[in-house]
Design a protein around this motif. Structure first.
Motif, PDB file in Angstrom:
ATOM      1  N   LYS A  60      88.967  -0.512  91.630  1.00 58.21           N
ATOM      2  CA  LYS A  60      88.796  -1.298  90.410  1.00 58.21           C
ATOM      3  C   LYS A  60      87.751  -0.676  89.493  1.00 58.21           C
ATOM      4  O   LYS A  60      87.809  -0.861  88.264  1.00 58.21           O
ATOM      5  N   GLY A  61      86.800   0.028  90.035  1.00 53.43           N
ATOM      6  CA  GLY A  61      85.762   0.657  89.221  1.00 53.43           C
ATOM      7  C   GLY A  61      86.072   2.094  88.865  1.00 53.43           C
ATOM      8  O   GLY A  61      85.213   2.789  88.294  1.00 53.43           O
ATOM      9  N   GLN A  62      87.272   2.578  89.195  1.00 49.90           N
ATOM     10  CA  GLN A  62      87.645   3.962  88.893  1.00 49.90           C
ATOM     11  C   GLN A  62      89.026   3.973  88.221  1.00 49.90           C
ATOM     12  O   GLN A  62      90.008   4.479  88.779  1.00 49.90           O
ATOM     13  N   PRO A  63      89.108   3.435  87.014  1.00 52.07           N
ATOM     14  CA  PRO A  63      90.417   3.373  86.341  1.00 52.07           C
ATOM     15  C   PRO A  63      90.975   4.735  85.971  1.00 52.07           C
ATOM     16  O   PRO A  63      92.184   4.862  85.719  1.00 52.07           O
ATOM     17  N   ASP A  64      90.132   5.752  85.913  1.00 53.48           N
ATOM     18  CA  ASP A  64      90.604   7.088  85.543  1.00 53.48           C
ATOM     19  C   ASP A  64      91.277   7.816  86.700  1.00 53.48           C
ATOM     20  O   ASP A  64      91.863   8.886  86.513  1.00 53.48           O
ATOM     21  N   ARG A  65      91.200   7.258  87.930  1.00 47.53           N
ATOM     22  CA  ARG A  65      91.835   7.893  89.083  1.00 47.53           C
ATOM     23  C   ARG A  65      93.264   7.361  89.248  1.00 47.53           C
ATOM     24  O   ARG A  65      93.664   6.381  88.629  1.00 47.53           O
TER      25      ARG A  65
END
Length: 414
Positions: A60-65
């Protein structure tokens, strides 16, 4: 020691293990259950739940992955599944877990607790003795991580990734070093524990051997003396049974007394085999029982003269018993192997040593008189246990002498 620990694992050697103790999941293991039931299910399932849930929160805290799809879930569950084999196939496990983590990173999925499975696999491999495999596996994973984050990222998902910064690599390196150091520390502690356990087992075995030797020595001394007296008196009784029935009766009386004495001492020796902490039922024999010994020898036709030199002191129980047994065995040898019917026993009390000297006039009546039997071996062992010495051999006049020197440790008086 490392090779010894390496053999703890089960399974084929190329997987880091040895032969399986029972069929895999067939219910024929040593404990009556299948090998499948002895796998580390609880910790592996717990770790699988933690990795799946933790990765979901981390995503949820890594939308760029890349989003977590079915392939990501397979890779996330592959690590904990392989950890089921970490005790039996530690090499296969550590490389398999490292490969699954590397594929996860290369696919561009969110960073998360998947690296915890690598740490557990590395720890299991190092502790089981497969240090080289663990270092290679975690080293290759680290190199793969560097390649993915700093060199191959344009060709791998997610698209448009700008690559990783070099600053966080210090933390990754610290994490790798910490995992290896903790694993090595656990390995050293485990090896030390195994070594200490082996030392304790060896010490227990030595104590058991010493106890068996002590009991065998006691039984030999008791039985050899008493049976020698019985043998002599039985011969006398048989020879006089018709011509002198009264003398034959005396011989039989002596046999009865000697056999009763032997039974009592054997029972006393065997009492030591009872549970530890029980008090002995009768005190161990000592030099105060020399008059009884002289009386028994007289029953076998041997006249014994006792002589004391120096001021008599109370001895420790061990020294008192050893001195009595040495005299007893020496007189038994006179009865069995000497043509002399007289013996001289001298007790010399010095400042710090007790000297025992037993002489007979000889001559020897058999080949065993030279002192190569178990009797003299037992006497030497008794003396050596107390730090003393035994000298035994023929005298120039044809007799035989036994001389023992035992360190004097006076028994403390209350």
């Amino acid at each position: 020691m490392e090779e010894r620990i390496r053999r703890v694992g089960f399974g084929p050697p190329w997987l880091g293990g040895g032969p399986l103790p029972g069929g895999y999941g067939t219910g024929d293991g040593p404990d009556g259950r299948g090998t499948l039931w002895r796998l580390p299910w609880f910790t592996s399932v717990l770790l699988a739940v933690f990795v799946m849930v933790g990765t979901g929160f981390a995503a949820k805290g890594q939308p760029d992955r890349e989003p977590l799809d079915a392939f990501a879930r397979v890779l996330l569950i592959a690590g904990p599944a392989l950890l089921l084999l970490r005790h039996r196939y530690p090499v296969f496990c550590v490389f398999g877990v490292a490969l699954s983590a590397l594929l996860y990173l290369g696919a561009g999925y969110p960073y998360g607790p998947i690296f915890l499975t690598v740490a557990v696999a590395c720890f299991a491999a190092i502790v089981s003795g497969h240090r080289t495999a663990a270092w290679w596996a975690i080293g290759l994973l680290w190199v793969g991580h560097l390649l993915v984050g700093h060199l191959l990222y344009p060709y791998l998902p997610p698209s448009g990734d700008a690559g990783a910064a070099w600053g966080p690599e210090v933390g990754v390196a610290a994490w790798v070093v910490a995992v290896l150091l903790i694993s090595e520390l656990a390995r050293v502690r485990r090896e030390q524990w195994i070594h200490d356990r082996a030392e304790r087992a060896a010490a227990e075995a030595r104590r058991a051997d010493e106890e068996r030797l002590r009991i065998a020595r006691e039984l030999h001394d008791v039985l050899a003396h008493s049976i020698s007296v019985i043998n002599v008196q039985a011969g006398v009784g048989l020879a006089l049974l018709d011509s002198d029935p009264e003398q034959a009766r005396t011989a039989l009386t002596t046999i009865k007394a000697a056999s009763k004495e032997a039974l009592g001492e054997v029972r006393q020796v065997l009492d030591t085999l009872r549970t530890s902490g029980d008090a002995p039922r009768a005190p161990a024999p000592g030099l105060d029982r020399l008059p009884e010994l002289v009386e028994q020898a007289a029953g076998a036709g041997l006249s014994v003269e006792l002589e004391d030199e120096g001021e008599r002191v109370a001895l420790s129980p061990g020294a008192d018993l050893a001195a009595f047994r040495i005299v007893q065995e020496a007189l038994t040898n006179v009865v069995r192997h000497s043509g002399s019917r007289t013996a001289h026993v001298q007790l010399g009390y010095g400042a710090d040593v007790l000297t025992l000297r037993i002489d007979d006039a000889g001559p020897a009546t058999g080949d065993e008189a030279g002192g190569s039997g178990n009797g003299l071996v037992g006497m030497r062992e008794r003396a050596a246990a107390l730090g003393g010495t035994i000298e035994a051999g023929p005298r120039p006049d044809g007799g035989f002498r036994v001389r023992a020197s035992l360190p004097l440790k006076p028994k403390e008086t209350p």
